[in-house]
Design an enzyme around this catalytic site. Structure first.
Site, PDB file in Angstrom:
ATOM      1  N   GLU A 144      48.402  27.517  55.931  1.00 55.71           N
ATOM      2  CA  GLU A 144      47.147  27.661  56.675  1.00 55.71           C
ATOM      3  C   GLU A 144      46.962  26.611  57.764  1.00 55.71           C
ATOM      4  OE1 GLU A 144      43.814  27.954  53.959  1.00 55.71           O
ATOM      5  OE2 GLU A 144      44.143  30.089  53.733  1.00 55.71           O
ATOM      6  N   GLU A 316      47.210  35.619  50.369  1.00 53.23           N
ATOM      7  CA  GLU A 316      46.287  35.199  49.311  1.00 53.23           C
ATOM      8  C   GLU A 316      45.116  36.175  49.304  1.00 53.23           C
ATOM      9  OE1 GLU A 316      45.103  31.112  49.807  1.00 53.23           O
ATOM     10  OE2 GLU A 316      47.145  30.439  50.164  1.00 53.23           O
ATOM     11  N   HIS A 367      37.850  27.923  40.855  1.00 57.27           N
ATOM     12  CA  HIS A 367      38.378  29.088  41.577  1.00 57.27           C
ATOM     13  C   HIS A 367      39.096  30.015  40.606  1.00 57.27           C
ATOM     14  CE1 HIS A 367      40.631  31.444  44.473  1.00 57.27           C
ATOM     15  NE2 HIS A 367      40.103  30.786  45.481  1.00 57.27           N
TER      16      HIS A 367
HETATM   17  C1  GAL Z   1      43.198  28.901  50.820  1.00 54.71           C
HETATM   18  C2  GAL Z   1      44.374  27.981  50.577  1.00 54.71           C
HETATM   19  C3  GAL Z   1      44.741  27.888  49.124  1.00 54.71           C
HETATM   20  C4  GAL Z   1      43.500  27.706  48.286  1.00 54.71           C
HETATM   21  C5  GAL Z   1      42.561  28.850  48.548  1.00 54.71           C
HETATM   22  C6  GAL Z   1      41.309  28.821  47.713  1.00 54.71           C
HETATM   23  O1  GAL Z   1      42.531  28.570  51.989  1.00 54.71           O
HETATM   24  O2  GAL Z   1      45.509  28.404  51.305  1.00 54.71           O
HETATM   25  O3  GAL Z   1      45.629  26.803  48.929  1.00 54.71           O
HETATM   26  O4  GAL Z   1      42.909  26.500  48.610  1.00 54.71           O
HETATM   27  O5  GAL Z   1      42.180  28.824  49.894  1.00 54.71           O
HETATM   28  O6  GAL Z   1      40.453  29.883  48.024  1.00 54.71           O
END
Ligand code: GAL
Length: 657
Positions: A144, A316, A367
């Site tokens: 990211e 993700e 999370h």
């Molecule tokens: C993304 C990131 C992950 C994790 C995720 C949590 O932005 O790439 O490593 O932090 O968010 O939602």
């Protein structure tokens, strides 16, 4: 193409005794891909040069042994403490001049040559060690870019890099002074070494100066990514190079980074984004609190598909509540499945959930994962399993390619920087403007492609829209001239030269043979003082006064008599930011003229055409009968009465196309 599912996994977070069971459970769930490694530098190289890759090899062997394909991340988003201590000037510096320190992630400066060398070194070691491992199917570079606003850094490294970049661009200080207009406020320089960074000035810095800094900073991200991509390609033949972009992140040019990738991917957190990154009012946020904005994910699917020649993933996917938004609700039942199918509807090859098991420790312990911290399946697991079963049935019937959409939106990162530098009115935001057009086209049931401004290919689109474009690349003017369909330009398009000055012929700075219109002045409006337009609707936030050429007609006029929309043949210019209803009626009219079939949809229902199929998705809380749109009752997937969170797929003729 096989559409597949995956998951993000952190073997270093769990006892090795669990890995085999995890891998077997992933495969049993129907996942085929697993991304690992992207934050593991402190375990891969606990001290300089003391590489410890054995555990990673065992993890790879275990995952591969269970039949999984691994996406291996380079760990460069989390430089370890020993490295930072050896090279403290690699840390990024905020606009306020304070150093952003160690203790979370992304604590590095894209301009820092020493850190870049360290990243090349660890990437090379990993690529040599694992590049030909049969379990490694792809690589992810870093993680990211720009997360936590890290593209811009005001460090000593950035300053010297910027000076060199300017010297290459302008060759002489006189040329720079001329381009920037430095005679204004005695800002002239006589050596490139006199250029400072555009922060910590008494009042705003020269917009041309800031614009070049933004271009430079974007180039540094491109350089950083390319350095890793080149190494991976040399040592890991046949594997795809991927990066995971973010939502509503415009600080660097994703088209330029995408040119060095095989696959673009992005990280999709619909509920977090609605809370954290949406311009909508509270009523809207309430309505979609457990579903996400019906257009936000699709926007990014379409945008990122355009950044790497069509191949893209969701790296993700939100599986349950996240931890980072102001409020973090749980998704409504069915939404994890819907989000997954929506990605496939827009052409994704793979949807990968974040993350396998919820971590009980550290920053992201709140999370969700597909598994709870106690390893029992969480709600998202069930929905992922359903998608896997459905994919197994349907995948072979779906086309690989989406085909041309109905409408193209020209998208340009430099325009986002320009209007951030000089909004002129508080609400003027490039993303917000483009998103308004995107949402409205989707309300009309249309499918949309994004096209980069610098290398536009407009052929075959019934309608092309170009909102808020900073400056005209020559290629775009030529493409407009050659385009036979309709074009809608504006507001604010072509309102600057590349040097961030007002064009001599005045905006939109189009040659007279393209369109006869001049913007003679502009005003910005408070949100509560919009200007009514004859026939209904208002112009809000941004408004232009148009001088219309003899061969150009006025289509819409504000109640005070000022032209709002003008046209010559198929080319239209819009002199303001319409409210949503006005934009809807303008776009509806243009689509009708262009012969595009319109299907007006309620707020929560959306369609996406993909090859010989069309997908319908219901973000709303009430059922929607697709028969109202002419769909048959016999569908490939789902029911014609589309339940909340429902997904339906029909052949084009069964959906009345
Ligand atoms: C993304 C990131 C992950 C994790 C995720 C949590 O932005 O790439 O490593 O932090 O968010 O939602």
């Amino acid at each position: 193409m096989n559409r597949t599912l995956g998951v993000c996994y952190y073997p270093e977070h769990w006892p090795e005794t669990r890995w085999a069971d995890d891998a077997v459970r992933m495969a049993r769930l129907g996942l085929t891909h697993v991304r690992i490694g992207e934050f593991a530098w402190s375990r891969l190289e606990p001290r300089r040069g003391a590489y410890d890759f054995d555990w990673l090899r065992r993890a790879l062997d275990t995952l591969h042994g269970a039949g999984l394909k691994v996406v291996l991340g380079t760990p460069t988003a989390t430089p370890p403490k020993w490295l930072v201590d050896q090279m403290p000037d690699m840390l990024p510096v905020g606009a306020d001049g304070s150093v952003r320190g160690f203790g979370s992630r992304r604590h590095y400066d894209f301009s820092h040559d020493g850190y870049l060398e360290e990243c090349k070194r660890i990437t090379l070691e990993l690529a040599k060690a694992f590049g030909k491992h049969p379990g490694v199917a792809a690589w992810q570079t870093d993680n990211e870019y720009d997360c936590h606003n890290t593209t811009l850094s005001y460090s000593a490294a950035a300053r010297s890099g910027f000076r060199e970049w300017l010297q290459r661009k302008y060759q002489s200080p006189e040329a720079l002074n001329r381009s920037w207009g430095n005679v204004f406020w005695s800002m002239e320089i006589s050596e490139f070494s006199e250029v400072e960074l555009p922060n910590l000035t008494v009042t705003e810095a020269n917009p041309a100066h800031v614009m070049d800094f933004r271009r430079y900073a974007s180039d540094m991200v491109v350089r950083f990514n390319k350095a890793q991509a080149d190494i991976i390609r040399a040592h890991s033949p046949g594997r795809d190079v991927i990066h995971n972009f973010m939502g509503r992140t415009l600080a660097f040019d994703h088209f330029a980074v995408g040119a060095d990738l095989d696959i673009s991917s992005w990280d999709s957190y619909p509920l977090g984004f609605l809370e954290d990154r949406s311009d909508q009012d509270d009523a809207w946020k309430r309505q979609f609190a457990r579903a996400g904005d019906p257009d936000f994910q699709a926007f990014h699917h379409d945008l990122y598909r355009a950044t790497s020649k069509g191949r893209w993933w969701v790296m993700e996917q939100q599986p349950g509540p996240v931890n980072w938004a102001p409020h973090n609700p749980a998704p409504r039942d069915g939404m994890v499945r819907l989000w997954s199918w929506e990605a496939f509807a827009h052409g994704a090859e793979t949807v990968s959930y974040f993350r396998w098991r919820q971590a009980p420790f550290a920053q992201e312990q709140m999370h969700a994962g597909l598994l709870r911290p106690d390893s029992i399946e969480a709600e998202g697991h069930r929905e992922a399993a359903q998608v896997a079963r459905e994919l197994a049935k349907l995948d072979g019937e779906l086309d690989d390619k989406a085909g041309r959409a109905d409408v193209a939106i020209v998208f340009d990162y430099a325009s986002a920087w320009a209007w951030e530098i000089q909004p002129q009115g508080r609400e003027f935001d490039y993303f917000r403007l483009v998103f308004d057009f995107y949402r409205t086209l989707r309300r009309l049931g249309l499918s949309v492609d994004f096209v980069p401004a610098s290398t536009p290919s407009l052929e075959g689109y019934g309608l092309v829209v170009i909102p808020g474009l900073f400056t005209w690349p020559e290629a775009l003017i030529e493409a407009i001239k050659a385009h036979e369909g309709h074009v809608l330009i504006g507001p604010r398009s072509g309102s600057k030269t590349a040097d961030f000055a007002i064009p001599e012929i005045l905006p939109p700075a189009l040659p007279d043979d393209v369109l006869g219109v001049r913007v003679t002045r502009i005003e910005t409006l408070r949100a509560d003082t919009p200007v009514p337009v004859q026939g209904g609707g208002t112009i809000r936030f941004w408004r232009e006064y148009l001088e219309v050429g003899a061969d150009t007609g006025t289509v819409l006029t504000a109640e005070d008599g000022v032209p709002a929309l003008v046209a010559r043949g198929n080319r239209h210019y819009l002199g303001g930011w319409p409210d949503q209803d006005l934009l809807l009626s303008i776009l509806r009219g243009l689509c009708e003229q262009a012969g595009l079939a319109i299907r007006e949809l309620p707020d929560g229902v959306r369609l996406r055409r993909h090859g010989r199929h069309v997908f319908a998705l219901n973000y709303g809380a009430t059922p929607f009968d697709l028969a109202d749109l002419g769909w048959s009752r016999d569908l490939a997937v789902g029911e014609a009465v589309l339940a909340p969170s429902g997904v339906a797929v029909a052949g084009l003729t069964d959906a009345g196309y």
